[in-house]
Design a protein around this motif. Structure first.
Motif, mmCIF file in Angstrom:
data_model
loop_
_atom_site.group_PDB
_atom_site.id
_atom_site.type_symbol
_atom_site.label_atom_id
_atom_site.label_comp_id
_atom_site.label_asym_id
_atom_site.label_seq_id
_atom_site.Cartn_x
_atom_site.Cartn_y
_atom_site.Cartn_z
ATOM 1 N N PHE A 175 0.877 -1.183 0.000
ATOM 2 C CA PHE A 175 0.000 0.000 0.000
ATOM 3 C C PHE A 175 0.908 1.225 0.000
ATOM 4 O O PHE A 175 1.568 1.523 0.981
ATOM 5 N N TYR A 176 0.952 1.910 -1.153
ATOM 6 C CA TYR A 176 1.822 3.091 -1.238
ATOM 7 C C TYR A 176 1.353 4.007 -2.354
ATOM 8 O O TYR A 176 1.098 3.573 -3.486
ATOM 9 N N THR A 177 1.220 5.272 -2.041
ATOM 10 C CA THR A 177 1.035 6.310 -3.053
ATOM 11 C C THR A 177 1.830 7.523 -2.599
ATOM 12 O O THR A 177 1.663 7.997 -1.476
ATOM 13 N N ASN A 178 2.711 7.994 -3.437
ATOM 14 C CA ASN A 178 3.543 9.137 -3.028
ATOM 15 C C ASN A 178 2.808 10.459 -3.173
ATOM 16 O O ASN A 178 3.232 11.475 -2.626
ATOM 17 N N VAL A 179 1.679 10.454 -3.910
ATOM 18 C CA VAL A 179 0.862 11.660 -4.055
ATOM 19 C C VAL A 179 -0.587 11.328 -3.702
ATOM 20 O O VAL A 179 -1.019 10.186 -3.760
ATOM 21 N N MET A 180 -1.334 12.374 -3.337
ATOM 22 C CA MET A 180 -2.763 12.267 -3.050
ATOM 23 C C MET A 180 -3.011 11.224 -1.951
ATOM 24 O O MET A 180 -2.179 10.998 -1.103
ATOM 25 N N GLY A 181 -4.215 10.628 -1.969
ATOM 26 C CA GLY A 181 -4.579 9.650 -0.959
ATOM 27 C C GLY A 181 -5.641 10.182 -0.008
ATOM 28 O O GLY A 181 -5.573 11.328 0.431
ATOM 29 N N LYS A 182 -6.639 9.347 0.305
ATOM 30 C CA LYS A 182 -7.710 9.714 1.235
ATOM 31 C C LYS A 182 -8.035 8.517 2.120
ATOM 32 O O LYS A 182 -7.695 7.374 1.795
ATOM 33 N N HIS A 183 -8.711 8.792 3.247
ATOM 34 C CA HIS A 183 -9.241 7.710 4.073
ATOM 35 C C HIS A 183 -10.544 8.155 4.717
ATOM 36 O O HIS A 183 -10.767 9.341 4.926
ATOM 37 N N GLN A 184 -11.408 7.198 5.029
ATOM 38 C CA GLN A 184 -12.723 7.493 5.602
ATOM 39 C C GLN A 184 -13.071 6.422 6.624
ATOM 40 O O GLN A 184 -13.036 5.222 6.327
ATOM 41 N N TRP A 185 -13.431 6.858 7.831
ATOM 42 C CA TRP A 185 -13.909 5.937 8.852
ATOM 43 C C TRP A 185 -15.372 5.616 8.569
ATOM 44 O O TRP A 185 -16.190 6.506 8.366
ATOM 45 N N LEU A 186 -15.715 4.329 8.545
ATOM 46 C CA LEU A 186 -17.053 3.883 8.198
ATOM 47 C C LEU A 186 -17.862 3.547 9.456
ATOM 48 O O LEU A 186 -17.283 3.287 10.523
ATOM 49 N N PRO A 187 -19.189 3.543 9.360
ATOM 50 C CA PRO A 187 -20.042 3.360 10.541
ATOM 51 C C PRO A 187 -19.783 2.076 11.328
ATOM 52 O O PRO A 187 -19.942 2.045 12.545
ATOM 53 N N GLY A 207 -16.934 0.674 11.808
ATOM 54 C CA GLY A 207 -15.564 0.631 12.296
ATOM 55 C C GLY A 207 -14.532 0.305 11.240
ATOM 56 O O GLY A 207 -13.321 0.339 11.515
ATOM 57 N N ASN A 208 -14.978 -0.024 10.034
ATOM 58 C CA ASN A 208 -14.047 -0.281 8.931
ATOM 59 C C ASN A 208 -13.417 1.022 8.446
ATOM 60 O O ASN A 208 -13.852 2.123 8.809
ATOM 61 N N LEU A 209 -12.439 0.869 7.586
ATOM 62 C CA LEU A 209 -11.716 2.012 7.047
ATOM 63 C C LEU A 209 -11.649 1.879 5.538
ATOM 64 O O LEU A 209 -11.257 0.825 5.010
ATOM 65 N N LEU A 210 -12.062 2.938 4.817
ATOM 66 C CA LEU A 210 -11.979 2.982 3.361
ATOM 67 C C LEU A 210 -10.776 3.850 2.989
ATOM 68 O O LEU A 210 -10.667 4.996 3.420
ATOM 69 N N ILE A 211 -9.875 3.294 2.189
ATOM 70 C CA ILE A 211 -8.599 3.951 1.879
ATOM 71 C C ILE A 211 -8.442 4.080 0.365
ATOM 72 O O ILE A 211 -8.766 3.155 -0.384
ATOM 73 N N VAL A 212 -7.939 5.235 -0.096
ATOM 74 C CA VAL A 212 -7.708 5.473 -1.522
ATOM 75 C C VAL A 212 -6.199 5.488 -1.791
ATOM 76 O O VAL A 212 -5.467 6.336 -1.275
ATOM 77 N N ILE A 218 -10.867 -2.068 4.729
ATOM 78 C CA ILE A 218 -10.324 -3.028 5.684
ATOM 79 C C ILE A 218 -11.166 -3.004 6.957
ATOM 80 O O ILE A 218 -11.823 -2.010 7.254
ATOM 81 N N ASP A 219 -11.122 -4.089 7.713
ATOM 82 C CA ASP A 219 -11.823 -4.103 8.996
ATOM 83 C C ASP A 219 -10.906 -3.579 10.089
ATOM 84 O O ASP A 219 -9.761 -3.164 9.816
ATOM 85 N N SER A 220 -11.379 -3.600 11.326
ATOM 86 C CA SER A 220 -10.604 -3.027 12.432
ATOM 87 C C SER A 220 -9.306 -3.774 12.698
ATOM 88 O O SER A 220 -8.396 -3.242 13.331
ATOM 89 N N GLY A 221 -9.220 -5.001 12.195
ATOM 90 C CA GLY A 221 -7.984 -5.760 12.349
ATOM 91 C C GLY A 221 -7.043 -5.634 11.172
ATOM 92 O O GLY A 221 -5.967 -6.235 11.162
ATOM 93 N N GLY A 222 -7.423 -4.858 10.150
ATOM 94 C CA GLY A 222 -6.568 -4.640 8.980
ATOM 95 C C GLY A 222 -6.771 -5.638 7.861
ATOM 96 O O GLY A 222 -6.043 -5.610 6.863
#
Length: 472
Positions: free
Chosen positions: A387-399, A401-406, A416-420
């Motif tokens: 998982f690597y981007t040297n430019v840009m990138g976003k993340h969002q916490w979901l209801p 407890g999961n995490l949405l990553i760009v 991903i879930d809370s355990g990755g």
């Protein structure tokens, strides 16, 4: 037989005559030599001035440089940075359906032709609505607010960077560096804000819009000593839902008021000078602390900004401009800090510490506490799950407890879930064997459903969102 002495004397005389001849010839050439050296000196000096002050023929050289960058990939077979080869054929992988945080997803990126698109997709990747933006089809009829040398000449013109979907289905987004736009569900422009906005869009609880802005300063300013033009002044804009600017806050003013003006000069190139120019701070996010979160160090209405080029995130009171918290140096060229509660923030740490894709590191999502200044790594790429981007990138916490990553540069969004553990992946496939830049992915609230968009399209009188018109 000739006398050796006489021979040597003759030879010596010949040598003296030859030296005099060469010296005379050299004297004749001195004006030419001086002219050539002067020409070389003044050519070099003017070249420096062209680069520094963007004099003629800077614009033509710049266009030639951009053209060469476009031609080289065609000749070598290497794709430009915003595309990449892939063997994937399906845009979505649902790893664990039962763990997926329900909802549609809004994504944005480039098309195969280098235009800009945003679309709402289902978990399986079906597009329910699409907005297409073509800058070269007269999208912005009179872009006088954009510096002449920054006006696009070829695709891709720019990208969406900062996006959100309003409750009525209108799309609000930045054309990165060009302006803030509101479009309806059918693809018609509601309004355009002619201000160089970029990176992020945040809608507060009252419906006002907070966005990153910038001004190109082309003349020296007493307010910013040792800032050599052209340089960028960074602003936080508060904008009405109708597109009118309510307030403009200078980040330079915030730093100076808090006696942190030294941060303005961290990109100085020479040890004996603090002179700086260009994009010194690179502000890339604005967010407002909401009233529904439990307060702590942060309180309702506080403003958080990210300053990528000095690896800093700060939170300040917009009324007094007093900085309540600042973290510097814990992350590298970060993006998208988010409030978790009144004492903690999460940050997309690009962790840009390597020089090439062959030496990639791993990007991370980290949480920093404003109470004790401690940092915790929540998720990091690995050799097994890069998982690597040297430019840009976003993340969002979901209801749930999961995490949405760009992972922008690689054209991927993943949940991903809370355990990755991986739950869901989206790949921005635009052509066979080709991924494109993915700038945004946002899981939408539950009231956005397939029927919501179907009903909206029926009001458009078509089954698809129409192309952006050439005028309002």
């Amino acid at each position: 037989m000739k006398s050796p002495t006489k021979s040597y004397a003759a030879t010596g005389a010949d040598m003296k005559f030859t030296k005099k001849l060469k010296y005379a010839e050299l004297r004749k050439k001195v004006p030419v030599i001086i002219f050539v050296l002067s020409l070389a000196f003044w050519s070099f000096a003017y070249g420096v001035a062209v680069q520094r002050f963007q004099l003629f023929p800077f614009k033509f050289i710049r266009q030639a440089e951009l053209g060469a960058k476009e031609t080289l990939p065609i000749l070598t077979g290497k794709l430009p940075w915003y595309y990449r080869h892939t063997e994937r054929t399906e845009p979505v992988i649902v790893h664990r359906p039962d763990a997926f945080s329900t909802g549609l997803t809004l994504v944005s990126g480039l098309t195969k032709d280098g235009d800009i698109e945003a679309k709402v997709i289902t978990r399986e990747g079906e597009a329910l609505n699409r907005w297409l933006i073509d800058w070269f089809d007269g999208f912005w009829p009179d872009p006088r607010h954009i510096p002449e040398d920054a006006i696009p000449q070829r695709r891709p013109a720019t990208q969406i960077h900062g996006i959100t979907l309003l409750k009525n289905g209108d799309l609000l987004f930045n054309l990165d560096g060009f302006g803030l736009v509101r479009m309806d569900l059918c693809g018609n422009v509601v309004w355009r804000l002619p201000y160089q906005t970029h990176h992020s869009v945040h809608v507060d609880e009252l419906g006002n819009i907070w966005v990153s802005g910038q001004k190109q300063i082309t003349k020296p300013s007493r307010a910013f000593p040792n800032y050599r033009p052209p340089f960028v002044e960074y602003t936080v804009l508060k904008v009405r839902p109708g597109g009118e600017i309510l307030r403009e806050i200078s980040i330079f003013d915030v730093l100076i008021k808090n006696k942190l003006q030294g941060l303005l000069y961290m990109l100085a190139k020479f040890s004996e000078s603090t002179e700086v120019s260009g994009d010194t701070l690179h502000m890339n996010d604005v967010e407002i602390f909401p009233s529904h979160l439990r307060p702590g160090v942060f309180e309702a209405g506080d403003v958080m900004v990210s300053l990528r080029n000095i690896h800093a995130v700060m939170v300040f009171d917009p009324d007094t401009l007093k900085i309540k918290y600042m973290t510097i140096g814990k992350v590298v060229r970060q993006h998208d800090p988010d409030f978790i509660d009144g004492n903690r923030i999460s940050i997309f740490d690009n962790n840009h510490v390597v020089g090439s894709e062959s030496q990639e590191g791993q990007s991370r999502i980290v949480v920093v506490s404003a109470k004790n200044d401690q940092m915790q790594v929540i998720y990091s790429g690995s050799s097994e799950h890069p998982f690597y981007t040297n430019v840009m990138g976003k993340h969002q916490w979901l209801p749930n407890g999961n995490l949405l990553i760009v992972e922008s540069k690689k054209g991927r969004a993943f949940e991903i879930d809370s355990g990755g553990a991986l739950v869901w992946e989206y790949f921005h496939l635009v052509d066979k064997g080709r991924l494109a830049l993915l700038t945004e992915a946002e899981r939408l609230p539950s009231f956005f459903t397939a029927s919501f968009f179907a009903d909206g399209r029926r009001k458009c009188g078509t089954t698809q969102a129409v192309r952006t018109p050439t005028s309002r």
